[in-house]
Design a protein around this motif. Structure first.
Motif, PDB file in Angstrom:
ATOM      1  N   LEU A 412       0.801  -1.217   0.000  1.00 62.95           N
ATOM      2  CA  LEU A 412       0.000   0.000   0.000  1.00 62.95           C
ATOM      3  C   LEU A 412       0.838   1.273   0.000  1.00 62.95           C
ATOM      4  CD1 LEU A 412      -1.489   0.542   3.587  1.00 62.95           C
ATOM      5  CD2 LEU A 412       0.383  -1.001   3.125  1.00 62.95           C
ATOM      6  N   TYR A 413       2.095   1.197   0.440  1.00 67.12           N
ATOM      7  CA  TYR A 413       2.945   2.388   0.489  1.00 67.12           C
ATOM      8  C   TYR A 413       3.842   2.529  -0.740  1.00 67.12           C
ATOM      9  CZ  TYR A 413       5.387  -1.480   2.849  1.00 67.12           C
ATOM     10  OH  TYR A 413       5.886  -2.709   3.193  1.00 67.12           O
ATOM     11  N   THR A 414       3.733   1.635  -1.704  1.00 70.43           N
ATOM     12  CA  THR A 414       4.578   1.676  -2.900  1.00 70.43           C
ATOM     13  C   THR A 414       4.047   2.718  -3.880  1.00 70.43           C
ATOM     14  OG1 THR A 414       5.002  -0.691  -2.617  1.00 70.43           O
ATOM     15  CG2 THR A 414       5.595   0.292  -4.749  1.00 70.43           C
ATOM     16  N   THR A 415       4.969   3.403  -4.566  1.00 71.58           N
ATOM     17  CA  THR A 415       4.594   4.445  -5.528  1.00 71.58           C
ATOM     18  C   THR A 415       5.133   4.114  -6.918  1.00 71.58           C
ATOM     19  OG1 THR A 415       6.600   5.776  -5.203  1.00 71.58           O
ATOM     20  CG2 THR A 415       4.752   6.159  -3.670  1.00 71.58           C
ATOM     21  N   THR A 416       4.581   4.784  -7.908  1.00 70.15           N
ATOM     22  CA  THR A 416       5.086   4.615  -9.274  1.00 70.15           C
ATOM     23  C   THR A 416       6.505   5.145  -9.396  1.00 70.15           C
ATOM     24  OG1 THR A 416       4.009   6.697  -9.887  1.00 70.15           O
ATOM     25  CG2 THR A 416       2.828   4.668 -10.369  1.00 70.15           C
ATOM     26  N   GLU A 417       6.831   6.182  -8.610  1.00 66.09           N
ATOM     27  CA  GLU A 417       8.195   6.704  -8.650  1.00 66.09           C
ATOM     28  C   GLU A 417       9.197   5.642  -8.205  1.00 66.09           C
ATOM     29  OE1 GLU A 417       5.394  10.091  -8.457  1.00 66.09           O
ATOM     30  OE2 GLU A 417       5.623   8.261  -7.258  1.00 66.09           O
ATOM     31  N   GLU A 418       8.809   4.800  -7.265  1.00 59.22           N
ATOM     32  CA  GLU A 418       9.701   3.728  -6.830  1.00 59.22           C
ATOM     33  C   GLU A 418       9.885   2.687  -7.936  1.00 59.22           C
ATOM     34  OE1 GLU A 418       9.458   3.389  -2.064  1.00 59.22           O
ATOM     35  OE2 GLU A 418       7.606   2.830  -3.097  1.00 59.22           O
ATOM     36  N   ILE A 419       8.832   2.414  -8.667  1.00 62.95           N
ATOM     37  CA  ILE A 419       8.964   1.506  -9.809  1.00 62.95           C
ATOM     38  C   ILE A 419       9.873   2.113 -10.864  1.00 62.95           C
ATOM     39  CG2 ILE A 419       7.696   0.389 -11.687  1.00 62.95           C
ATOM     40  CD1 ILE A 419       5.326   0.197  -9.666  1.00 62.95           C
ATOM     41  N   ASP A 420       9.749   3.416 -11.080  1.00 67.50           N
ATOM     42  CA  ASP A 420      10.650   4.097 -12.011  1.00 67.50           C
ATOM     43  C   ASP A 420      12.102   3.976 -11.542  1.00 67.50           C
ATOM     44  OD1 ASP A 420       8.475   4.869 -13.530  1.00 67.50           O
ATOM     45  OD2 ASP A 420       8.351   6.875 -12.646  1.00 67.50           O
ATOM     46  N   SER A 421      12.316   4.068 -10.233  1.00 67.23           N
ATOM     47  CA  SER A 421      13.671   3.914  -9.697  1.00 67.23           C
ATOM     48  C   SER A 421      14.199   2.512  -9.954  1.00 67.23           C
ATOM     49  CB  SER A 421      13.687   4.206  -8.195  1.00 67.23           C
ATOM     50  OG  SER A 421      13.368   5.557  -7.931  1.00 67.23           O
ATOM     51  N   LEU A 422      13.326   1.506  -9.862  1.00 67.93           N
ATOM     52  CA  LEU A 422      13.729   0.132 -10.172  1.00 67.93           C
ATOM     53  C   LEU A 422      14.161   0.019 -11.628  1.00 67.93           C
ATOM     54  CD1 LEU A 422      13.887  -2.959  -9.684  1.00 67.93           C
ATOM     55  CD2 LEU A 422      11.431  -3.050 -10.210  1.00 67.93           C
ATOM     56  N   VAL A 423      13.371   0.570 -12.536  1.00 65.86           N
ATOM     57  CA  VAL A 423      13.700   0.485 -13.957  1.00 65.86           C
ATOM     58  C   VAL A 423      15.012   1.210 -14.242  1.00 65.86           C
ATOM     59  CG1 VAL A 423      12.958   1.190 -16.266  1.00 65.86           C
ATOM     60  CG2 VAL A 423      11.305   0.202 -14.665  1.00 65.86           C
ATOM     61  N   THR A 424      15.194   2.397 -13.651  1.00 65.69           N
ATOM     62  CA  THR A 424      16.448   3.130 -13.820  1.00 65.69           C
ATOM     63  C   THR A 424      17.617   2.325 -13.267  1.00 65.69           C
ATOM     64  OG1 THR A 424      15.291   5.259 -13.680  1.00 65.69           O
ATOM     65  CG2 THR A 424      17.655   5.270 -13.266  1.00 65.69           C
ATOM     66  N   GLY A 425      17.397   1.678 -12.114  1.00 69.28           N
ATOM     67  CA  GLY A 425      18.453   0.868 -11.524  1.00 69.28           C
ATOM     68  C   GLY A 425      18.816  -0.322 -12.390  1.00 69.28           C
ATOM     69  N   LEU A 426      17.822  -0.946 -13.028  1.00 72.48           N
ATOM     70  CA  LEU A 426      18.101  -2.080 -13.915  1.00 72.48           C
ATOM     71  C   LEU A 426      18.889  -1.635 -15.149  1.00 72.48           C
ATOM     72  CD1 LEU A 426      14.682  -3.949 -13.682  1.00 72.48           C
ATOM     73  CD2 LEU A 426      16.871  -4.685 -12.714  1.00 72.48           C
ATOM     74  N   GLU A 427      18.637  -0.422 -15.604  1.00 73.66           N
ATOM     75  CA  GLU A 427      19.446   0.107 -16.706  1.00 73.66           C
ATOM     76  C   GLU A 427      20.900   0.280 -16.267  1.00 73.66           C
ATOM     77  OE1 GLU A 427      17.293   3.649 -17.585  1.00 73.66           O
ATOM     78  OE2 GLU A 427      15.706   2.616 -18.699  1.00 73.66           O
ATOM     79  N   GLN A 428      21.091   0.675 -15.004  1.00 74.40           N
ATOM     80  CA  GLN A 428      22.450   0.793 -14.468  1.00 74.40           C
ATOM     81  C   GLN A 428      23.104  -0.585 -14.365  1.00 74.40           C
ATOM     82  OE1 GLN A 428      24.080   3.630 -13.903  1.00 74.40           O
ATOM     83  NE2 GLN A 428      25.915   2.487 -13.338  1.00 74.40           N
ATOM     84  N   VAL A 429      22.334  -1.592 -13.963  1.00 72.87           N
ATOM     85  CA  VAL A 429      22.875  -2.952 -13.902  1.00 72.87           C
ATOM     86  C   VAL A 429      23.376  -3.373 -15.278  1.00 72.87           C
ATOM     87  CG1 VAL A 429      22.304  -5.374 -13.493  1.00 72.87           C
ATOM     88  CG2 VAL A 429      21.386  -3.615 -11.978  1.00 72.87           C
ATOM     89  N   ARG A 430      22.611  -3.095 -16.299  1.00 74.04           N
ATOM     90  CA  ARG A 430      23.016  -3.478 -17.654  1.00 74.04           C
ATOM     91  C   ARG A 430      24.313  -2.791 -18.070  1.00 74.04           C
ATOM     92  NH1 ARG A 430      20.416  -2.161 -21.806  1.00 74.04           N
ATOM     93  NH2 ARG A 430      20.855  -4.028 -23.014  1.00 74.04           N
ATOM     94  N   LYS A 431      24.468  -1.533 -17.671  1.00 75.22           N
ATOM     95  CA  LYS A 431      25.696  -0.819 -18.006  1.00 75.22           C
ATOM     96  C   LYS A 431      26.902  -1.429 -17.300  1.00 75.22           C
ATOM     97  CE  LYS A 431      23.473   3.690 -18.784  1.00 75.22           C
ATOM     98  NZ  LYS A 431      23.345   5.075 -18.293  1.00 75.22           N
ATOM     99  N   VAL A 432      26.677  -1.832 -16.028  1.00 77.81           N
ATOM    100  CA  VAL A 432      27.789  -2.404 -15.268  1.00 77.81           C
ATOM    101  C   VAL A 432      28.249  -3.732 -15.863  1.00 77.81           C
ATOM    102  CG1 VAL A 432      28.415  -3.410 -13.028  1.00 77.81           C
ATOM    103  CG2 VAL A 432      27.156  -1.242 -13.126  1.00 77.81           C
ATOM    104  N   PHE A 433      27.293  -4.535 -16.372  1.00 76.29           N
ATOM    105  CA  PHE A 433      27.627  -5.888 -16.791  1.00 76.29           C
ATOM    106  C   PHE A 433      27.649  -6.065 -18.310  1.00 76.29           C
ATOM    107  CE2 PHE A 433      26.313  -6.443 -12.399  1.00 76.29           C
ATOM    108  CZ  PHE A 433      27.296  -7.290 -11.915  1.00 76.29           C
TER     109      PHE A 433
END
Length: 434
Positions: A412-433
């Protein structure tokens, strides 16, 4: 409420209840933390939920002013503690629409609740005078599914080893749904109990159980549903659900760890032999033999998790204040948003249903050839908290040919901005690897 862009084809309803997510988040002290210099993005609520001030304050108040043992004393503190403990039982019963609070047994967690039922079968199997519904032996069968958490696999494996019964299971389809094509051959007159997950902790699948329930009734078996991932997120009505038992755990629904619930039909609980022996579960004790209290006391031997139960009652109050239908729809919209957003990440494979229909707010995935532990470490460096591993569901990982998965889960406390942060973070993972 945080604005959510609903993907095309996702229905929108004007009558869906709403709540202010920002206001809700203000109730959770931990959400103001920073992790590695970044705002905390907590996407691991399927593992355990955070606790609002309203629950933390009740826990503190109980220990500070009402601490005593229950059902043992006539003094003021003992009376207050007992009233609070039994009051929590009544709140939980009303929350799941149980016909009576006496059908609610407090346990340590869902795992213990399932084990109580399994060991009741085991104990009954040793007694010729036991209710035949609980006696197991060679030729009898227990049915589960390939989708289960280990806590709904191992107790039944052990039960079958002890009794000589046979364990069978529903397979899982490529889409992450229960394969019910062999229902009539799987659930037969040899079946004594079917024990299934209501909402998968790894695939997010919401299992529609009506066909299975009808077959269970037809053959005269019993039905247990593991509702650990449904009671915190969906309106629950055990009468409408038509199960014989459900189990769930407090720490996934805003309450402390160490408190869970076994709900069972009154006449079934009354027919079950006890599992744990000790104080409070007895009627009389002599040196030769003992007789046992009526449920729920029969299954609550020793000093129970009193403060934790009281805090679970406070968590129920909090969830009721927001409304379970509102929480359900908030998560449904978040899930639709997340599935759409994750679909933009190259090389990302989602396990389980890829549409927000018949699925909850738990999404497990693989990112190319990057090991989930590496995904989790990079995300953690950015403040994004997800779970990685086999999620206590190794058969599911084996079914999909992976050793582990990365899982994001919402509440109930999750936001769309947090999901956006997940997607941005996964893009960073791809850059690292890369």
């Amino acid at each position: 409420m945080t604005s959510i862009a609903i993907p095309p084809g996702m229905p929108q309803y004007d009558d869906v209840p709403r709540f202010d997510v920002a206001q809700v988040r203000a109730d959770f002290p931990i959400l103001s933390r920073e992790i590695n210099g970044h705002p905390l993005v907590y996407l691991d609520s399927a593992n355990t939920s955070h606790k609002p001030r309203q629950v933390l304050d009740v826990l503190d108040e109980h220990y500070a002013r009402h601490n005593a043992n229950v059902s043992r004393s006539v003094h003021t503190l003992g009376t207050e503690a007992t009233e609070a403990y039994e009051g929590a039982r009544a709140k939980v019963a009303a929350f799941i629409n149980a016909p009576s609070p006496d059908e609610v047994v407090f346990t340590k967690n869902s795992t213990e609740a399932i084990n109580i039922v399994a060991y009741a079968f085991s104990n009954a199997s040793l007694r010729p005078d036991a209710d035949p519904r609980f006696r197991l032996g060679p030729g009898d069968e227990v049915v589960i599914s390939e989708m289960e958490h280990h806590s709904n696999i191992v107790p039944w494996q052990l039960l079958c080893e002890r009794t000589g019964a046979t364990l069978r299971w529903f397979p899982v389809t490529d889409q992450g749904r229960l394969d019910e094509s062999g229902l009539d051959d799987l659930v037969t007159e040899r079946t004594k109990i079917v024990s299934l997950v209501h909402v998968s902790n790894i695939l997010g699948t919401v299992n529609a159980t009506s066909r299975i329930t009808a077959r269970v009734r037809e053959v005269g078996a019993l039905l247990l549903l593991d509702c650990s991932q449904s009671v915190p997120h969906l309106p629950m009505d055990v009468v409408d659900l038509d199960a014989d038992y459900i189990v769930f755990t407090g720490h996934k629904m805003l309450a402390p760890t160490g408190i869970g619930v076994l709900w069972g039909r009154a006449e079934l609980l009354a027919a079950m032999p006890p599992v744990f022996g000790g104080g409070s579960m007895i009627e009389t004790v002599t040196m030769a033999r003992s007789t046992f209290a009526a449920p729920p006391a029969r299954f609550e031997a020793g000093t129970p998790p009193i403060a934790e139960a009281v805090a679970l009652g406070a968590a129920v109050d909090y969830l009721n204040g927001i409304g379970m239908r509102a929480i359900q729809w908030h998560e449904k919209e978040l899930t639709a948003y997340a599935l759409d957003a994750l679909g933009t990440v190259p090389d990302l494979r989602i396990f389980g249903p890829t549409v927000p229909v018949g699925r909850g707010g738990t999404i497990s995935f693989a990112l190319g050839d990057v090991h989930p532990h590496d995904v989790g470490q990079v995300l953690d460096s950015l403040g994004v908290q997800v779970r990685v591993g086999h999620h206590c569901a190794k058969p599911v990982c084996s079914r999909f040919g992976v050793p582990a998965m990365t899982r994001a889960s919402f509440y109930l406390y999750t936001t769309t901005e947090e999901i956006d942060s997940l997607v941005t973070g996964l893009e960073q993972v791809r850059k690292v690897f890369d």
